[in-house]
Design a protein around this motif. Structure first.
Motif, PDB file in Angstrom:
ATOM      1  N   ASN A 195       0.871  13.190  -0.713  1.00  0.00           N
ATOM      2  CA  ASN A 195       0.071  11.978  -0.582  1.00  0.00           C
ATOM      3  C   ASN A 195       0.962  10.879  -0.017  1.00  0.00           C
ATOM      4  O   ASN A 195       2.177  11.082   0.133  1.00  0.00           O
ATOM      5  CB  ASN A 195      -0.566  11.582  -1.931  1.00  0.00           C
ATOM      6  CG  ASN A 195       0.467  11.309  -3.015  1.00  0.00           C
ATOM      7  OD1 ASN A 195       1.446  10.604  -2.792  1.00  0.00           O
ATOM      8  ND2 ASN A 195       0.248  11.870  -4.194  1.00  0.00           N
TER       9      ASN A 195
ATOM     10  N   THR B 217       2.213   8.230  -1.302  1.00  0.00           N
ATOM     11  CA  THR B 217       3.286   7.831  -2.215  1.00  0.00           C
ATOM     12  C   THR B 217       4.447   8.817  -2.141  1.00  0.00           C
ATOM     13  O   THR B 217       5.621   8.418  -2.142  1.00  0.00           O
ATOM     14  CB  THR B 217       2.750   7.744  -3.654  1.00  0.00           C
ATOM     15  OG1 THR B 217       1.656   6.819  -3.687  1.00  0.00           O
ATOM     16  CG2 THR B 217       3.824   7.279  -4.615  1.00  0.00           C
TER      17      THR B 217
ATOM     18  N   ALA C 252       6.264   8.276   1.123  1.00  0.00           N
ATOM     19  CA  ALA C 252       6.995   7.004   1.097  1.00  0.00           C
ATOM     20  C   ALA C 252       8.321   7.185   0.377  1.00  0.00           C
ATOM     21  O   ALA C 252       9.372   6.687   0.828  1.00  0.00           O
ATOM     22  CB  ALA C 252       6.158   5.918   0.413  1.00  0.00           C
ATOM     23  N   GLY C 253       8.304   7.912  -0.739  1.00  0.00           N
ATOM     24  CA  GLY C 253       9.533   8.175  -1.472  1.00  0.00           C
ATOM     25  C   GLY C 253      10.480   9.058  -0.690  1.00  0.00           C
ATOM     26  O   GLY C 253      11.702   8.823  -0.671  1.00  0.00           O
TER      27      GLY C 253
ATOM     28  N   LYS D 291      -3.808   1.831  -4.348  1.00  0.00           N
ATOM     29  CA  LYS D 291      -2.413   2.240  -4.574  1.00  0.00           C
ATOM     30  C   LYS D 291      -1.887   3.043  -3.391  1.00  0.00           C
ATOM     31  O   LYS D 291      -0.723   2.884  -2.984  1.00  0.00           O
ATOM     32  CB  LYS D 291      -2.306   3.051  -5.863  1.00  0.00           C
ATOM     33  CG  LYS D 291      -2.441   2.222  -7.123  1.00  0.00           C
ATOM     34  CD  LYS D 291      -2.431   3.085  -8.372  1.00  0.00           C
ATOM     35  CE  LYS D 291      -2.597   2.246  -9.625  1.00  0.00           C
ATOM     36  NZ  LYS D 291      -2.669   3.084 -10.852  1.00  0.00           N
ATOM     37  N   PHE D 292      -2.727   3.911  -2.826  1.00  0.00           N
ATOM     38  CA  PHE D 292      -2.286   4.696  -1.677  1.00  0.00           C
ATOM     39  C   PHE D 292      -2.136   3.820  -0.430  1.00  0.00           C
ATOM     40  O   PHE D 292      -1.273   4.078   0.416  1.00  0.00           O
ATOM     41  CB  PHE D 292      -3.248   5.854  -1.413  1.00  0.00           C
ATOM     42  CG  PHE D 292      -3.028   7.044  -2.313  1.00  0.00           C
ATOM     43  CD1 PHE D 292      -1.810   7.261  -2.930  1.00  0.00           C
ATOM     44  CD2 PHE D 292      -4.043   7.957  -2.537  1.00  0.00           C
ATOM     45  CE1 PHE D 292      -1.599   8.361  -3.755  1.00  0.00           C
ATOM     46  CE2 PHE D 292      -3.857   9.061  -3.361  1.00  0.00           C
ATOM     47  CZ  PHE D 292      -2.630   9.265  -3.967  1.00  0.00           C
TER      48      PHE D 292
ATOM     49  N   SER E 172       1.244   2.252  -0.812  1.00  0.00           N
ATOM     50  CA  SER E 172       2.277   3.243  -0.486  1.00  0.00           C
ATOM     51  C   SER E 172       2.344   3.504   1.014  1.00  0.00           C
ATOM     52  O   SER E 172       3.438   3.657   1.577  1.00  0.00           O
ATOM     53  CB  SER E 172       1.992   4.562  -1.220  1.00  0.00           C
ATOM     54  OG  SER E 172       2.113   4.405  -2.604  1.00  0.00           O
ATOM     55  N   TRP E 173       1.178   3.538   1.654  1.00  0.00           N
ATOM     56  CA  TRP E 173       1.144   3.768   3.102  1.00  0.00           C
ATOM     57  C   TRP E 173       1.835   2.627   3.848  1.00  0.00           C
ATOM     58  O   TRP E 173       2.622   2.866   4.772  1.00  0.00           O
ATOM     59  CB  TRP E 173      -0.302   3.905   3.575  1.00  0.00           C
ATOM     60  CG  TRP E 173      -0.427   4.265   5.025  1.00  0.00           C
ATOM     61  CD1 TRP E 173      -0.717   3.433   6.064  1.00  0.00           C
ATOM     62  CD2 TRP E 173      -0.227   5.560   5.609  1.00  0.00           C
ATOM     63  NE1 TRP E 173      -0.730   4.118   7.253  1.00  0.00           N
ATOM     64  CE2 TRP E 173      -0.428   5.428   7.001  1.00  0.00           C
ATOM     65  CE3 TRP E 173       0.080   6.809   5.073  1.00  0.00           C
ATOM     66  CZ2 TRP E 173      -0.320   6.510   7.868  1.00  0.00           C
ATOM     67  CZ3 TRP E 173       0.180   7.883   5.953  1.00  0.00           C
ATOM     68  CH2 TRP E 173      -0.010   7.724   7.331  1.00  0.00           C
TER      69      TRP E 173
ATOM     70  N   GLU F 209       4.149   0.695   2.638  1.00  0.00           N
ATOM     71  CA  GLU F 209       5.588   0.827   2.365  1.00  0.00           C
ATOM     72  C   GLU F 209       6.200   1.897   3.266  1.00  0.00           C
ATOM     73  O   GLU F 209       7.315   1.728   3.776  1.00  0.00           O
ATOM     74  CB  GLU F 209       5.808   1.198   0.900  1.00  0.00           C
ATOM     75  CG  GLU F 209       5.494   0.073  -0.081  1.00  0.00           C
ATOM     76  CD  GLU F 209       5.571   0.533  -1.521  1.00  0.00           C
ATOM     77  OE1 GLU F 209       5.753   1.758  -1.761  1.00  0.00           O
ATOM     78  OE2 GLU F 209       5.426  -0.327  -2.413  1.00  0.00           O
TER      79      GLU F 209
END
Length: 369
Positions: free
Chosen positions: A46, A48, A51-52, A349-350, A353-354, A356
């Motif tokens: 996903n 997130t 992104a990590g 939230k996604f 994250s996107w 970021e």
């Protein structure tokens, strides 16, 4: 040798998928290790997760330098990087995909979260992702928003396998199954081989408990507090009942007879949010034949280390599960309000994250220039 807990989980009919992916995990051989030693038979991703991976990944430096030299923007770079990772992982799982006749060996990649309320845009990007990954064991993740339901039908009708994500309520899950079956009907009319179209429906678990428990604590009565950390599992257990009923309908049986596959339930958000809870709660409490449990590595390792698998913990629990949700409702905590909020927050939230992820990649591209 004594069977490991993850092997026991697999024997009970649960497909273990890893909820994580990075290029370093692929290149180091760690993904292959988890397949061999932890019974992992698929991967979900996903925004997130990516992104990590990108924020901490030196393994992307070479590709970022190439993309920077080509002058692509961050959005295109993310598309190239993530589809390359998913394609590479799909190749690693190809033998599992082939030996299971497409049942497992799946790797999922999600459409941009900003398209969650754009059915047309979702269908277009689903086709782009499917074509770019170019592997038959890929799955395109589409959120179960109102617009997502329309897109799910259209993408399935095109013969593309879909992982439906961000499902929180039983009502929405029924709509997801209907969208899937409608897509299969259109695919059959279009002449597609139904046996090649696979789908899972990702039903989120721990997030339901996190939100409902917060509200039960605010109610504060003895009855309310006694219900904490029970709604998430009860909700998922009843989702399995919906699955059983839906795929035993005359409509579904006709499609299955024509070669279609069932859309399997997938338990997502299975890492516990409350540290006071058993760390394998959403694994051992949701064992049933034909489901997928996608786990973050921490939950996977906890399950391997000390998970206690006692067989089916779902199908004999329907009455109790209904009683739990009825009792929650009786405290004044609204199931509908909670699940609608969780869908909205899940998309938001996604999106964060996107953004970021785009910022991380944009910084890397500019540094490479």
């Amino acid at each position: 040798m004594t069977e490991t807990p993850t092997a026991a989980l697999s024997s009970a009919g649960v497909s273990i998928w890893l909820d994580d992916l990075s290029r370093s995990r692929i290149n180091s051989g760690d993904l292959q290790r988890l397949i061999a030693e932890r019974n992992v038979v698929g991967v979900t991703t996903n925004p997130t997760i990516f992104a990590g991976a990108l924020a901490n990944g030196e393994s992307y430096a070479e590709q970022v330098a190439v993309l920077s030299a080509e002058g692509v923007d961050a959005s295109r770079a993310v598309f190239e990087i993530t589809t390359d990772d998913v394609a590479a992982a799909s190749k690693i799982f190809s033998s599992i995909y082939e030996s299971s006749d497409g049942y497992d060996g799946r790797v999922s990649i999600e459409v941009e979260p900003g398209l969650a309320h754009d059915a047309t845009g979702t269908v277009v990007q689903a086709q782009e992702l499917w074509a770019k990954v170019g592997q038959p064991n890929a799955m395109i993740k589409i959120p179960a928003t109102e617009a997502g339901l329309v897109a799910i039908t259209e993408v399935i009708a095109l013969g593309i396998s879909v992982n439906v994500t961000l499902i929180f309520s039983l009502e929405r899950y029924r709509a997801v199954i209907n969208a899937f079956l409608t897509g299969l009907e259109r695919a059959r009319t279009a002449g597609h081989d139904l046996s090649t179209i696979h789908s899972v429906a990702s039903f989120f678990v721990s997030r339901v408990d996190a939100e409902i428990d917060k509200r039960l604590a605010a109610v504060g009565t003895k009855e309310a507090l006694a219900l904490r950390s029970k709604a998430g599992i009860a909700n998922a257990q009843l989702a399995y009942q919906v699955f059983e009923q839906a795929f035993d309908s005359e409509r579904a049986r006709g499609l299955l007879a024509a070669g279609a596959r069932k859309q399997r339930p997938l338990w997502a958000s299975t890492g516990v949010k409350d540290p006071s809870l058993p760390d394998t709660l959403y694994v051992t409490g949701l064992v049933a034949a034909g489901v997928v449990n996608t786990m973050p590595e921490k939950t996977l390792e906890a399950t391997f280390d000390h998970g206690v698998v006692t067989g089916d913990t779902v199908t004999r629990a329907y009455d109790e599960a209904n009683a739990v949700l009825d009792a929650v409702d009786a405290t004044g905590v609204s199931y509908t309000e909670v699940t609608e909020l969780l869908e909205k927050e899940g998309v938001e939230k996604f999106v964060v994250s996107w953004n970021e992820l785009l910022e991380t990649v944009d910084t890397a591209l500019r540094a490479a220039r």
